[in-house]
Motif scaffolding. Structure first.
Motif, mmCIF file in Angstrom:
data_model
loop_
_atom_site.group_PDB
_atom_site.id
_atom_site.type_symbol
_atom_site.label_atom_id
_atom_site.label_comp_id
_atom_site.label_asym_id
_atom_site.label_seq_id
_atom_site.Cartn_x
_atom_site.Cartn_y
_atom_site.Cartn_z
ATOM 1 N N ALA A 175 0.838 -1.208 0.000
ATOM 2 C CA ALA A 175 0.000 0.000 0.000
ATOM 3 C C ALA A 175 0.872 1.256 0.000
ATOM 4 C CB ALA A 175 -0.927 0.000 1.219
ATOM 5 N N VAL A 176 1.966 1.211 0.760
ATOM 6 C CA VAL A 176 2.894 2.355 0.792
ATOM 7 C C VAL A 176 3.542 2.530 -0.589
ATOM 8 C CG1 VAL A 176 5.098 3.149 1.763
ATOM 9 C CG2 VAL A 176 3.311 2.238 3.279
ATOM 10 N N ASP A 177 4.040 1.429 -1.149
ATOM 11 C CA ASP A 177 4.687 1.502 -2.475
ATOM 12 C C ASP A 177 3.704 2.003 -3.538
ATOM 13 O OD1 ASP A 177 6.957 0.526 -1.295
ATOM 14 O OD2 ASP A 177 6.771 -1.514 -2.087
ATOM 15 N N PHE A 178 2.478 1.480 -3.479
ATOM 16 C CA PHE A 178 1.454 1.879 -4.466
ATOM 17 C C PHE A 178 1.191 3.386 -4.394
ATOM 18 C CE2 PHE A 178 -3.006 2.916 -5.344
ATOM 19 C CZ PHE A 178 -3.177 2.390 -6.618
ATOM 20 N N THR A 179 1.124 3.909 -3.171
ATOM 21 C CA THR A 179 0.818 5.343 -3.001
ATOM 22 C C THR A 179 1.940 6.198 -3.601
ATOM 23 O OG1 THR A 179 -0.341 4.775 -0.963
ATOM 24 C CG2 THR A 179 0.168 7.101 -1.292
ATOM 25 N N ILE A 180 3.175 5.791 -3.333
ATOM 26 C CA ILE A 180 4.311 6.580 -3.866
ATOM 27 C C ILE A 180 4.363 6.456 -5.396
ATOM 28 C CG2 ILE A 180 6.835 6.837 -3.849
ATOM 29 C CD1 ILE A 180 6.717 5.846 -0.882
ATOM 30 N N GLU A 181 4.107 5.240 -5.903
ATOM 31 C CA GLU A 181 4.102 5.053 -7.375
ATOM 32 C C GLU A 181 2.983 5.868 -8.028
ATOM 33 O OE1 GLU A 181 3.660 0.821 -7.859
ATOM 34 O OE2 GLU A 181 5.625 0.507 -6.929
ATOM 35 N N THR A 182 1.826 5.929 -7.377
ATOM 36 C CA THR A 182 0.654 6.579 -7.986
ATOM 37 C C THR A 182 0.716 8.092 -7.872
ATOM 38 O OG1 THR A 182 -0.632 4.632 -7.373
ATOM 39 C CG2 THR A 182 -1.887 6.575 -8.030
ATOM 40 N N TYR A 183 1.080 8.591 -6.674
ATOM 41 C CA TYR A 183 1.005 10.043 -6.438
ATOM 42 C C TYR A 183 2.347 10.687 -6.093
ATOM 43 C CZ TYR A 183 -4.078 9.455 -6.481
ATOM 44 O OH TYR A 183 -5.364 9.181 -6.863
ATOM 45 N N GLY A 184 3.442 9.901 -6.093
ATOM 46 C CA GLY A 184 4.782 10.485 -5.962
ATOM 47 C C GLY A 184 5.309 10.659 -4.550
#
Ligand code: NAP
Length: 255
Positions: free
Chosen positions: A73-82
């Motif tokens: 979830a943390v990785d996804f958030t950074i990938e999606t919104y930087g």
């Protein structure tokens, strides 16, 4: 200028109740929101609601009792919104009501994993990102953390752990980032009926009547407290727990 403009928030348990309310409110206040839940159908509905009100949001499947999904979830958030500015660890479950001698050891493992280990895991994987962005981590406890009840002792212990964890994490995230904890009282969400036997309107009125303010807490009341902790308005507050309980804890103390 909205209160969370240019911020990215990751909210767990965001498909229902308080997590849903916080997702909608944070998005209204300008945040890009990652809705994390293991209820995919509800989580995706919340994303659609946010988009319908003109906000930005994305769904990620996450069973917060497991490290791989918290990291995911943390990785996804950074990938999606930087980046990530705010993590609100709102997911939780009720325990099976019962005296300690009636409960299986597996109940301890399950309830601790979803309610407490999840906070530790979400903090573990997001802490450095939050420090980088001068961010805010918000944990969730309960009035049960302060006044545990018979048949609910395990639930109270998990929530007490989150209150204590918030203080330790505040020290570890400082001086760049912050960590605080919200302790809800009886809140009108799908979880509330699971705390009592045979929930109905009369039982709801009795619970509300047991608070100083004679009301159930609304999920949006918790969302507003979370918004305060997420925003820079609380920039000098870290390591605290706040009760949002309509005075339930104090009413019990009077009896
Ligand atoms: P809710 O409406 O049941 O929402 C909880 C959400 O978390 C649901 O979408 C649920 O999915 C999800 N979830 C459950 N286990 C999960 C897991 N392993 N991984 C990811 N998501 C999971 O409950 P709520 O009342 O908003 O509760 C929010 C938090 O407040 C919880 O931590 C709860 O313990 C705490 N709290 C609630 C009250 C109250 O009176 N409601 C009082 C004090 C504290 P499903 O719907 O599929 O289960």
């Amino acid at each position: 200028m909205a209160r969370l403009d240019n911020k990215v928030a990751l909210i767990t348990g965001a498909g229902s109740g308080m997590g849903r309310a916080a997702s909608l409110l944070f998005a209204q206040e300008g945040a890009k929101v990652v809705v994390a839940d293991f209820n995919e159908e509800n989580g995706k509905k919340v994303v659609e609601e946010i988009k319908a009100q003109g906000g930005q949001a994305a769904f990620v499947f996450a069973d917060v009792s497991k490290a791989e999904y918290c990291k995911g979830a943390v990785d996804f958030t950074i990938e999606t919104y930087g980046k990530i500015d705010v993590v609100f660890c709102c997911a939780g479950i009720a325990q099976k009501a019962g005296m300690i001698w009636e409960l299986d050891e597996s109940e301890f493992d399950k309830v601790m994993a979803v309610n407490t280990k999840s906070s530790w895991l979400m903090a573990k994987y997001s802490a450095l990102e939050l420090k980088k962005n001068h961010g805010s981590l918000i944990l969730i406890g309960s009035t049960a953390a302060i006044r545990p009840r018979a048949t609910q002792g395990l639930y109270g212990a998990c929530k007490a752990a989150n209150n204590n964890l918030a203080i330790g994490l505040a020290a570890e995230l400082a001086p760049e980032a912050r960590c605080n904890c919200i302790n809800p009282g009886p809140t009108a969400t799908p979880m509330l009926p699971t705390f009592v036997q045979a929930y109905n309107d009369q039982v709801a009125d009795e619970i509300a009547g047991g608070t100083l303010l004679k009301r159930l807490v609304d999920p949006m009341d918790i969302a507003n407290a979370a918004l305060f902790f997420a925003s820079d308005e609380s920039r000098s507050i870290t390591g605290v727990s706040i009760l949002v309980d309509a005075g339930a804890d104090k009413a019990r103390g009077k009896n």
